[in-house]
Design a protein around this motif. Sequence first.
Motif, PDB file in Angstrom:
ATOM      1  N   TYR A 254       0.052  -6.029   2.154  1.00 46.57           N
ATOM      2  CA  TYR A 254      -0.035  -4.420   2.016  1.00 46.57           C
ATOM      3  C   TYR A 254      -0.313  -3.805   2.273  1.00 46.57           C
ATOM      4  CZ  TYR A 254       1.561  -7.611  -2.431  1.00 46.57           C
ATOM      5  OH  TYR A 254       2.004  -7.793  -3.517  1.00 46.57           O
ATOM      6  N   THR A 255      -1.304  -3.821   3.173  1.00 44.61           N
ATOM      7  CA  THR A 255      -1.755  -2.840   3.998  1.00 44.61           C
ATOM      8  C   THR A 255      -0.871  -2.640   5.348  1.00 44.61           C
ATOM      9  OG1 THR A 255      -4.234  -4.064   3.469  1.00 44.61           O
ATOM     10  CG2 THR A 255      -4.209  -2.599   6.118  1.00 44.61           C
TER      11      THR A 255
ATOM     12  N   GLU B 280      -2.988  -8.749   0.730  1.00 42.36           N
ATOM     13  CA  GLU B 280      -3.780  -8.148   1.529  1.00 42.36           C
ATOM     14  C   GLU B 280      -3.872  -7.640   3.014  1.00 42.36           C
ATOM     15  OE1 GLU B 280      -8.596  -6.977   2.401  1.00 42.36           O
ATOM     16  OE2 GLU B 280      -8.039  -8.001   1.858  1.00 42.36           O
ATOM     17  N   ARG B 281      -3.277  -8.843   3.714  1.00 43.94           N
ATOM     18  CA  ARG B 281      -2.394  -8.394   5.101  1.00 43.94           C
ATOM     19  C   ARG B 281      -1.079  -7.147   5.018  1.00 43.94           C
ATOM     20  NH1 ARG B 281       1.596 -10.233   8.660  1.00 43.94           N
ATOM     21  NH2 ARG B 281       1.909 -11.728   6.295  1.00 43.94           N
TER      22      ARG B 281
ATOM     23  N   GLU C 133      -9.629  -1.185  -3.231  1.00 51.42           N
ATOM     24  CA  GLU C 133      -9.425  -2.174  -2.912  1.00 51.42           C
ATOM     25  C   GLU C 133      -8.962  -1.953  -4.459  1.00 51.42           C
ATOM     26  OE1 GLU C 133     -12.056  -0.505  -2.320  1.00 51.42           O
ATOM     27  OE2 GLU C 133     -12.825  -1.559   0.039  1.00 51.42           O
TER      28      GLU C 133
ATOM     29  N   ASP D 214      -4.534 -14.440  -1.101  1.00 50.69           N
ATOM     30  CA  ASP D 214      -5.109 -14.117   0.332  1.00 50.69           C
ATOM     31  C   ASP D 214      -3.906 -13.836   1.466  1.00 50.69           C
ATOM     32  OD1 ASP D 214      -7.018 -15.083  -0.445  1.00 50.69           O
ATOM     33  OD2 ASP D 214      -7.401 -17.062   0.361  1.00 50.69           O
TER      34      ASP D 214
ATOM     35  N   SER E  19      -1.078  -6.382  -7.050  1.00 46.80           N
ATOM     36  CA  SER E  19      -0.861  -7.730  -6.593  1.00 46.80           C
ATOM     37  C   SER E  19      -0.667  -8.150  -7.866  1.00 46.80           C
ATOM     38  CB  SER E  19      -2.685  -8.882  -6.305  1.00 46.80           C
ATOM     39  OG  SER E  19      -2.572  -8.156  -4.819  1.00 46.80           O
TER      40      SER E  19
ATOM     41  N   ILE F 132      -4.303  -2.355  -3.550  1.00 51.54           N
ATOM     42  CA  ILE F 132      -4.462  -3.695  -3.682  1.00 51.54           C
ATOM     43  C   ILE F 132      -3.908  -4.826  -4.942  1.00 51.54           C
ATOM     44  CG2 ILE F 132      -4.902  -5.837  -2.636  1.00 51.54           C
ATOM     45  CD1 ILE F 132      -4.086  -4.086  -0.590  1.00 51.54           C
TER      46      ILE F 132
END
Length: 782
Positions: free
Chosen positions: A260-261, A257-258, A441, A254, A448, A444
């Motif tokens: 990578y963004t 995502e933070r 989406e 979880d 990942s 990411i």
Amino acid sequence: MKYKIVLNYYLYILIYLIILLNKVKGEDVTIQILVQQPVVYSKSIYDPKDKFINNYINEIYSIDDNIHVNLNFTYYIFNIPIIYNAALLMKDPKYDIIIIDDRFLFSEESFIESALVKNDTLFKDYYLKNFVDLTDYVNMTELSFNNPKILEDGIINGRLYGIPYEFDFNVLYYNKIHPKLNKNYTDFDSMKNIMKSITWDEFIKGSPITDGIPLDLGFLSYDFALDLFVEYISNDLNIDSKLDPKFYENLYTDEAERIYTNFKNLITENYNMTLSMKKNEASCILYFYMNNTYPFYKGLMSDNIALHSYQSLKKYTFNYTLPPKYSTVVNKKYLVINKHSSIKLTTLVDVALKLSSKRFQILKAKNFYTIPTFDISKRFEDEDIKEYCDDYPEICTMIEEMKGIHIKDVFKSKSSTCFFEVRYYLSYSILLYLYKYLTFEKQIGTLSYIIKNIFLLKSSSKEANIYNSIVYTLMVIFIFIYIYVIYLIRKYRKYFALKVLSPVLCIFIIVGFTLQMIVPIFKFQTNSIIGCKLIYIVEPLSKNLVYIPMIAITLRIYFIYSISSIIGKKLNNFHMIIYIMTVIIIWTGITSYIYVKDEYEIYSARTILQYRFPACEKSNHTIYYYFSWIYTAIVVVTLIIMIWRIKCKCKESYKLIYAYLVIFVSIMENILYQTLFKVEKDYYLFLYTLIRIGFILCYFLCIYFLIGERLVKIMADPKNPELLYSKTALKIDISNNKTGTSSFPTILATNDITIADATYTDGTEASTSIEVVKSSNNMKKG
């Protein structure tokens, strides 16, 4: 006259030897050195450096009249998409010495061999095939001045291949007079204190250095993208695997995502992405930086030579600092010797040692701003290192205080893929992610998934654990069933219904099927070389425990029907077991000897773009593969012939279904496991689990139709005389003997034929043989 002739003869020989010695004395050797072209390259900058190095070598060898050495440097452009071209150049016999970076040296090596390398004849064992092992030619004490980590990374399996040549690391160059920079923080110490305390996000989005003004950073290439990504995540994560061996979990859970963004926003808003994937644009970016277009230029410390060259044209002051948190990816260069070179090896080794010597590294640093490979911690005890640090205190301070990131170590673990595959796929995937070629989406998810596959095997994923738990549960259940069946066979071993098949042979078959049920766990999910070796011993043993006794049992049944061929003959059960055990022991001994001496490897069936599933393989696996097919074919053909002969004599040959199942399983095992790795990633685990469950059930059915059916009848009616006594016989209908057909032998009392392989009514055991006796008035009872 004779004396004059002899004298002249010796005179001619003497003159010839003098001429020859002069030629040897003045021997010229030109050594071709292959060098990767720097990111910031200009012929006008690097030609003087090459001439300086050549003159240095010339002067050294001018003292020795036996040889004159000249160096010729060739630069090649390196980029990830054309890495194969670089690999071909490095093995070219035209080049004698190669200056190679640590990202390429040994990059094809990993405990679990990459599918990308395994299936590529160029890169497989690249260093072994193309670089000279220098261990026996270099005294390691001569290299003790080097940083231990730099020296260590030139060694593999205790053998030295790369001699440390230069050190390098990522820095941020800045112009002290740039209008975006706060003048209070442009000196080295002030900048160092700020950079040690801030992250990349704080540095870019606004910090005391820039008075909160965002920055433009310019150029981004494949390796630089990977470096920046690693440096960025090192601000949030402890990427030292020794301190946090599972740091990578944050890159696909979880939290990913933070991370990578933020990374994507940081780069796309502050880098000139239009130049990132073009060749030779770094020089342009450097030019823009020199003209105050960008306040910072992220490059290598070795770019210092280019900056000083520009500074000579345009006078202004610049400085450098390490990236935020003082975390920087380090680069190491090594001298390796081409195995295919035609020049004498001792000469090449001597030249390499001189080029990497302590004194020459200091000379290069003073003239061309290169970074030596010294162990800076020895500067108080080594005069040469102290001399360098006195001349360049800021560089020594950075080396001592930096959080050096050895990028190959970041992606290294026992189950990880090789760095060659990481460099080839991940750096490119990062650029694709930054370029927005996919939906957000999917970007990411793809990144990942790739990072997860770098570190984890499909067999160790949560999904695999669920499937494995199903398979292991079934295996445990069936193992207990087989143990109980063996117990029943031993308990009822004197019953005629079991004697006709030979209880010992049935037990062999059950043990063989049990081993075959366990073999795939080690063959396709093993992470151990020892386990790999054992499996190549256990697998043939398990097949032999099934095939040989199965053929023997089918042969016994065949002889029962071939009455005319065995009248007066015996198939002694005891001797048959001895023969079978002898064959199995000899076979296992031979295979064990061959396989233990052979080399083994654990490899990944697919790349990090799909999934990585470990499999075990021996070096000459092709021979083993064909031999396995030939052996299986012989067994299958033998069983088919015997089934056909029995079928000609028996209408109820469907009771030989166990033999049909063995044939089916033998063929499918050789086909399915070989084609399994071609399945797409979404279906692989499901199909693999389904295949294994299918084989487990097939093994069980084989055992049931072979012996289980008889045991069920015995357990249902243990006192049934048709199952117990010796005078109970197999009734064979020979009324249709001309047509070659008869009914399947049924256990009935008859006076026509008696089989003496049974137990007498008094409890004593009969002869362990099958004997056909014609009925007569004086026939023996029991």
